[in-house]
Design an enzyme around this catalytic site. Structure first.
Site, PDB file in Angstrom:
ATOM      1  N   LYS B  56       2.658   7.195   7.769  1.00 42.95           N
ATOM      2  CA  LYS B  56       3.184   8.552   7.976  1.00 42.95           C
ATOM      3  C   LYS B  56       3.575   8.858   9.417  1.00 42.95           C
ATOM      4  O   LYS B  56       4.397   9.753   9.658  1.00 42.95           O
ATOM      5  CB  LYS B  56       2.157   9.567   7.488  1.00 42.95           C
ATOM      6  CG  LYS B  56       1.981   9.590   5.974  1.00 42.95           C
ATOM      7  CD  LYS B  56       3.138  10.316   5.289  1.00 42.95           C
ATOM      8  CE  LYS B  56       2.838  10.586   3.824  1.00 42.95           C
ATOM      9  NZ  LYS B  56       3.955  11.285   3.151  1.00 42.95           N
ATOM     10  N   SER B 312       0.307   1.141   1.958  1.00 46.77           N
ATOM     11  CA  SER B 312       0.765   2.257   2.776  1.00 46.77           C
ATOM     12  C   SER B 312      -0.296   2.879   3.669  1.00 46.77           C
ATOM     13  O   SER B 312       0.036   3.593   4.608  1.00 46.77           O
ATOM     14  CB  SER B 312       1.373   3.334   1.872  1.00 46.77           C
ATOM     15  OG  SER B 312       0.441   3.716   0.887  1.00 46.77           O
TER      16      SER B 312
END
Lengths: 328, 328
Positions: B56, B312
């Site tokens: 992110k 991720s």
């Protein structure tokens, strides 16, 4: 003087050629959170990504791949607390050679299971009452097999030294000016191999061994100049580093090349494992976390340059790991 | 047609320039044990090594760094289940901008604590009764701050797309002939960014989204051709992927570029997290493990070429992680 040492940097280069494309070139990782915590630039050589989850495959493959001719069919015998066992078993499997491993009966279950899964035959012994060296030598003699010691062997030391070659290449690629390298140390094979590579190519870099405080035989030997041993009842959670004294091949190399020996407590190791879980997202076994623990706890000598820490493996039982990361 | 999409590959290249030397170029890892288990060559893009432990930061920095002039002092407001929160907080800290984050009160403690530690102000809301979008918009209006949505924003999507650029470069460096890429999918920002980069440069590579089975809105939307929503009482351990429907910017990209959408059960996610602990030595959070789970459980379409899976993130509470790795 260096002519009396068991290996040279050329042996490490030869090992690098032997394992090229077969062993994993593990990443050298950098984390802002770790740099901040350690107050210096830290590069993490992550051998958990190596085949079998530790650096041991490097030396094992370099040794086994050089066994030629008829003796190859008789295979190899090794003794190991678990990581060398898996490294030898994996190399033997790749080379289609039989392997027998002498392991302590109290080795972590994950190491026993993985060694078996790789097709090796396991013979257990009691660490407190039996001599693994004698047991392995007897087995090797009976089978006509070659004995593959965990550290006191020139080809093993040279194979582990490829970690040092990669650190130099990867630090350079990352534009890091390397000042020191901290290496987890049991019998001293990884340390001796890494030091041989580093000091030959970049002599100004300081290399330090890092041991569990209760198994600080290399640190004390470096100070006294002779091979010291640990007390019979020494204990540590670092199952991969429970070697009672430096090897007679590894110690002369480490005495000639190391800048010193560091030691960390089991509590510092646990804190490093937790830090690696929370911030690095890496699973590190106790013995693999000692160099990280040293840099996290301010035990590494000061430097304005980058410090590389070898994280030597990640084979740890889930229940034990769970107890460490959930401790408060 | 592609002119109507929110971003192009040039936007991803521009994002790559913006984050170069600031975001981590995370490693693309390969493990023999994973290849064997999956029956194919698998490359693991490990975003756990990114700042704040997830991808992110890429999109957040690409968005925040472009805020110039007087409005910069008013800072940013974001809403997030935890990883976008940390990414925005870290980018804001680096850029000396104030940040307010709207987070669900049941977000993992590690995500709340890390977000606070990065200096952001946190406003909690109830996921079941309040609208985070409305709450964040009201806060932003009151503070004169810029709203930074987690996925439905061209600069955020382009920033996340840098993961795709790196996969292509690193797969090529590893001599891997890439056939497909599996991407964890919540609102679809990472998936859309990665697909934009991959399909522009290497159109023959298939890109698939992977979602939790209970939150398979993108998979169903890809089939129906319109944005579907999940049931109000849907639940999953994948806290990072609890998005109720695809974004109106991300879905047109994903509809145009994806080869399909996959879904995995929570049990498959747990098994993948255990596999990563035991064999990869990587700490993966539930939402970060869905692509790995798909390839481990034979859910990815067949290919003779290499499959890249995006891992991720790794922000998972230790107690929950402990319960998963010790489950039998």
């Amino acid at each position: 003087m260096s002519s009396r040492l068991a290996i040279s940097a050329d042996d490490v280069r030869s090992a690098a050629k032997m394992i090229a494309g077969i062993a994993v070139r593990t990443p050298l990782l950098e984390y802002a959170t770790l740099n901040e915590q350690a107050g210096r630039r830290v590069l993490v050589k992550f051998e958990g990504a190596q085949h079998t989850g530790s650096f041991k495959f490097r030396g094992a493959y370099n040794r086994l791949a050089r066994i030629q001719g008829a003796v190859r069919a008789a295979g190899v015998v090794a003794w190991s607390s678990g990581n060398h066992a898996q490294g030898v078993a994996a190399a033997a499997k790749l080379l289609s050679m039989p392997a027998t491993i002498v392991m302590p009966s109290d080795a972590p279950a994950i190491k026993k299971l993985n060694t078996m899964a790789l097709g090796a035959e396991i013979v257990f012994y009691d660490r407190r009452t039996e001599s693994r060296e004698e047991l392995a030598a007897a087995l090797a003699a009976r089978q006509g097999a070659i004995l593959v010691p965990p550290f006191n062997d020139p080809l093993i030391i040279a194979g582990q030294g490829t970690v040092g070659l990669e650190i130099l290449e990867q630090a350079s690629a990352a534009n890091a000016d390397l000042g020191q390298v901290l290496v987890c140390c049991g019998g001293g094979g990884l340390t001796a191999g890494v030091a041989t590579a580093i000091k030959a190519i970049h002599p100004s870099v300081d290399v330090y061994s890092v041991e569990p405080a209760a198994f600080d035989d290399t640190a004390r030997s470096l100070m006294s100049g002779q091979r010291e041993t640990v007390s019979k009842d020494a204990a540590s959670i670092c199952d991969a580093l429970l070697s009672p004294s430096p090897g007679d091949m590894t110690f002369p190399i480490n005495r000639a090349l190391l800048s010193g020996g560091l030691a960390v407590t089991d509590e510092q190791v646990k804190a490093a494992m937790r830090f690696a879980f929370e911030k690095l997202k890496l699973v590190i076994e106790p013995g693999g976390a000692v160099a990280l623990a040293a840099v996290l706890h301010g035990l590494a000598p000061p430097t304005r340059l980058a410090t590389a820490v070898v994280v030597s493996g990640g084979n740890v039982d889930p229940e034990f790991y769970a107890s460490i990361i959930t401790a408060r």
